[in-house]
Design an enzyme around this catalytic site. Sequence first.
Site, PDB file in Angstrom:
ATOM      1  N   GLU A 115      55.636  42.648  22.340  1.00 31.05           N
ATOM      2  CA  GLU A 115      57.068  42.617  22.021  1.00 31.05           C
ATOM      3  C   GLU A 115      57.508  41.196  22.303  1.00 31.05           C
ATOM      4  OE1 GLU A 115      60.529  42.109  21.766  1.00 31.05           O
ATOM      5  OE2 GLU A 115      60.808  42.985  23.742  1.00 31.05           O
TER       6      GLU A 115
ATOM      7  N   GLY B  61      52.534  35.224  23.590  1.00 35.91           N
ATOM      8  CA  GLY B  61      52.053  36.467  23.003  1.00 35.91           C
ATOM      9  C   GLY B  61      50.903  36.261  22.037  1.00 35.91           C
TER      10      GLY B  61
ATOM     11  N   GLY C   2      57.408  39.039  25.952  1.00 36.21           N
ATOM     12  CA  GLY C   2      57.707  37.652  26.275  1.00 36.21           C
ATOM     13  C   GLY C   2      57.755  36.800  25.023  1.00 36.21           C
ATOM     14  N   SER C   3      57.471  35.519  25.179  1.00 37.27           N
ATOM     15  CA  SER C   3      57.602  34.580  24.064  1.00 37.27           C
ATOM     16  C   SER C   3      56.481  34.757  23.042  1.00 37.27           C
ATOM     17  CB  SER C   3      57.583  33.147  24.592  1.00 37.27           C
ATOM     18  OG  SER C   3      56.283  32.776  25.005  1.00 37.27           O
ATOM     19  N   THR C   4      56.793  34.362  21.826  1.00 38.55           N
ATOM     20  CA  THR C   4      55.810  34.454  20.750  1.00 38.55           C
ATOM     21  C   THR C   4      54.613  33.549  21.018  1.00 38.55           C
ATOM     22  OG1 THR C   4      57.466  35.087  19.117  1.00 38.55           O
ATOM     23  CG2 THR C   4      55.462  34.065  18.277  1.00 38.55           C
TER      24      THR C   4
END
Length: 485
Positions: A253, A236, A231-233
């Site tokens: 990821e 994450g 998903g999004s940084t």
Amino acid sequence: MLTIQTLSKQYINGSWRDGGSRNKLVNVDPYSGEELASMKIGTIEDVDQAYNASFRSQKEWAHVNAYKKRTILENAVAYIEQHEEEITEIIIQELGATRLKAAFEIGLVKNMIKEAATFPLRMEGKILPSTEDHKENRLYRVPVGVVGVISPFNFPFFLSMKSVAPALGAGNGVVLKPHEETPVTGGTLIAKIFEEAGLPSGLLNVVVTDIKEIGDAFIEHPIPRIISFTGSTQIGRHIGQVAMKNFKKPLLELGGNSAFIIMADADINYAVNAATFSRFTHQGQICMSANRIVVHKDVYEEFIKKYKEKVSSLKVGDPKEADTIIGPVVNKRQASTLKSYIDKSIEEGASIILDGSITGNLVAPTIIGDVTPDMTVAQEELFGPVVCVMQFETEQEAVNIANDTRFGLSGAIHTSNLEKGVEMAKKIHTGMIHINDVTINDEPIVAFGGENQSGIGRLNGQWSLDEFTTMKWISLNFGQRTFPY
């Protein structure tokens, strides 16, 4: 028959049931806005029950014959093939995906399960010599136990299966939390596939819920040893911090900002087609999508003319129609975010080469020109059918532009000199980069993962087997050690 309606339940301890919350999740078609189904979401108690069920079942699964495990995973592939048209319809409805994208995703899923089906026969250990006389060291490859998987909305069937199937193949239990926009494609569909394939009851659980309901309970629960998140940084980063705080291994990821570099000696017609695929597949909602097209000044005008013509020809509309290339983005919030990026780029001095309209969740392709590396659209992951184009003069300038990002997931270089392309690729700080190809690549036996803020860890093939297992040292002393006291 597989439908979104029949699969709109929790799957916990082998039972299809409602979640414990009074709150409901409403599943909506991103194109039509039609309500597809609704379901009661899971609670912290549901999460606890799911992890405990997986923990109990995993102890038995770890001792199931390797060939039987392989057969169950192969059965899952066969079940998908038997129900491919129904699965295609589910993907189109729930994601707003085109038929082309659905076929692409299903193909990736089948290849991933086929690779995971080899894992039970690859749980190899080693016998190593010892510094001590009459002693033997054995290393056993063993499952980690239970894996928690959190998947995204863009390629939910594949990106869930990318962790679920290898984790099961390596002997683990799994609890899966799909994204609330895609609870079926990314969650309960997978539960149904493995249930029909013969997976033991309780080993795989799917909890459909949201953060407002459970907070960090899915990550903090004491049972899972690994949290695999795609998903999004931003999210994450939080998941990684919480996982490490609780001594769990995070596999992350995350986002991307891939550069697609076109050298002066590139085949421009081929580069136009590859750049179009790299940006506009599934409306650009792929972490590997080319956000930045970086073109040598000598071929810039030729490329722009042909690229605009190609992109303008892409049909925008109903994803159920076979010739549609650009369907809806996932929701109105994402459409609004893209509009704000476009407006911001104009404020910062960019120009609009192709002006795509925005109607509801339908965002027509937009090409932004005169972009400089410091602009917002060059620094952020756009995650939609919007792309920026930049010029360069020297090879080093192209490398600098590619590296001017906090991300490092994918990329592409187009040139007639392949080895020169390889040398350039080595200078670009990214987990993956492709010469004369697209930025969107994922193969079941090749290491996949990013650098910088694009993630931690590697998946696929041997790398997934390594991530979802641990090595246990057992030594045997056939004699008696001499002690100094």
